[in-house]
Design an enzyme around this catalytic site. Sequence first.
Site, mmCIF file in Angstrom:
data_model
loop_
_atom_site.group_PDB
_atom_site.id
_atom_site.type_symbol
_atom_site.label_atom_id
_atom_site.label_comp_id
_atom_site.label_asym_id
_atom_site.label_seq_id
_atom_site.Cartn_x
_atom_site.Cartn_y
_atom_site.Cartn_z
ATOM 1 N N THR A 192 2.782 1.698 -5.457
ATOM 2 C CA THR A 192 2.934 3.099 -5.828
ATOM 3 C C THR A 192 3.493 3.838 -4.623
ATOM 4 O O THR A 192 2.816 3.981 -3.602
ATOM 5 C CB THR A 192 1.583 3.707 -6.245
ATOM 6 O OG1 THR A 192 1.083 3.001 -7.370
ATOM 7 C CG2 THR A 192 1.748 5.173 -6.619
ATOM 8 N N LYS A 245 -3.294 9.248 -0.828
ATOM 9 C CA LYS A 245 -1.862 8.971 -0.637
ATOM 10 C C LYS A 245 -1.068 9.279 -1.910
ATOM 11 O O LYS A 245 -0.019 9.935 -1.864
ATOM 12 C CB LYS A 245 -1.679 7.508 -0.236
ATOM 13 C CG LYS A 245 -0.233 7.087 0.022
ATOM 14 C CD LYS A 245 0.425 6.405 -1.174
ATOM 15 C CE LYS A 245 -0.226 5.088 -1.503
ATOM 16 N NZ LYS A 245 0.477 4.384 -2.623
ATOM 17 N N LYS A 278 3.675 6.854 -12.850
ATOM 18 C CA LYS A 278 2.439 6.472 -12.151
ATOM 19 C C LYS A 278 1.856 7.646 -11.368
ATOM 20 O O LYS A 278 0.640 7.873 -11.375
ATOM 21 C CB LYS A 278 2.723 5.303 -11.209
ATOM 22 C CG LYS A 278 1.557 4.887 -10.312
ATOM 23 C CD LYS A 278 0.355 4.417 -11.123
ATOM 24 C CE LYS A 278 -0.871 4.185 -10.246
ATOM 25 N NZ LYS A 278 -0.737 3.044 -9.341
ATOM 26 N N PRO A 323 0.766 -1.251 0.000
ATOM 27 C CA PRO A 323 0.000 0.000 0.000
ATOM 28 C C PRO A 323 0.794 1.297 0.000
ATOM 29 O O PRO A 323 0.336 2.295 -0.549
ATOM 30 C CB PRO A 323 -0.840 -0.103 1.284
ATOM 31 C CG PRO A 323 -0.843 -1.536 1.655
ATOM 32 C CD PRO A 323 0.473 -2.080 1.188
#
Length: 330
Positions: free
Chosen positions: A127, A277, A202, A97
Amino acid sequence: MAAVLRGSRYLGGKCFKHVDFAFVSTRSLASKTPVGFIGLGNMGNPMAKNLLKHGYPVIATDVFPESCKEVQELGAQIVDNPAEVAEKADRIVTMLPSSPNVIDAYTGPNGILKKVKKGSLLIDSSTIDPAVSKDMAAAAEKMGAVFMDAPVSGGVGAASSGKLTFMVGGAEAEFTAAKELLTCMGANVVYCGQVGTGQAAKICNNMLLAIGMIGTSETMNLGVRLGLDPKLLAKILNMSSGRCWSSDTYNPVPGVMEGVPSGNNYQGGFGTQLMAKDLGLAQNTATNTKTPVPLGSLAHQIYRMMCARGYANKDFSSVFQFLREEDGGQ
């Protein structure tokens, strides 16, 4: 499995300085040897399943043992921690995560680097902050292993169907070996450059995704308030210049599309907390590079507000519902 010098590093007298005399397994001759997989959440679970479908023995672990049940029933071997995975496999995929989770999985007391084999290929599809990817690559290099960042786009649906897009950063000489595994889980595998560039791609993609989803939600909400049928409005948008992924593939309005989180009370999919996030990562990198991102900043604020108001575990397309409640809509 016999260890040999990889030809791409050695043939023609070339030696890449990122790993000196690194020994690796003969992957081209024994490609169906075990693959480690760490992190079996909404994305990692279907990704690991696709490796199994392609005939790869999978050795997996997750901090939540119940997450391992499905892949175990399909034949995966489950172990207790990342170090045990590294002890049994010389190709490992991680899907976690956040940056702290990745740091712990690689360098923690039971981390991959405690037991990693020389020449192991470590692919991180989480990520995270590009700087953390670079740190993990440096730590892996000290142990004679190769780290590549390979975050994904496409969501749970693409993970399940094996149609993810992978954005890969790392030594170009290693890309072919990484691609062999990633093509089992994705339709597009794109080399972006050195370690950290996959994460950079990303982060940019997800900032645009958030902005686009908010714009689509605002537009659909306005149209509904003006008396338009949401399915009709979506149809018009999708044949006009306003068309985007959030309108034609992942529409945020309940009842407009089937098989998307908006049709399931915003359950599943890509969580609002994770989007917040990722937008935070974009903000940090924008600040560090002195890059103006006014819409990205606003998107970050909106998703942070959503987390504070009970939307953290709902799909990020629930921003439509958030806006409806903000304006008193029913």
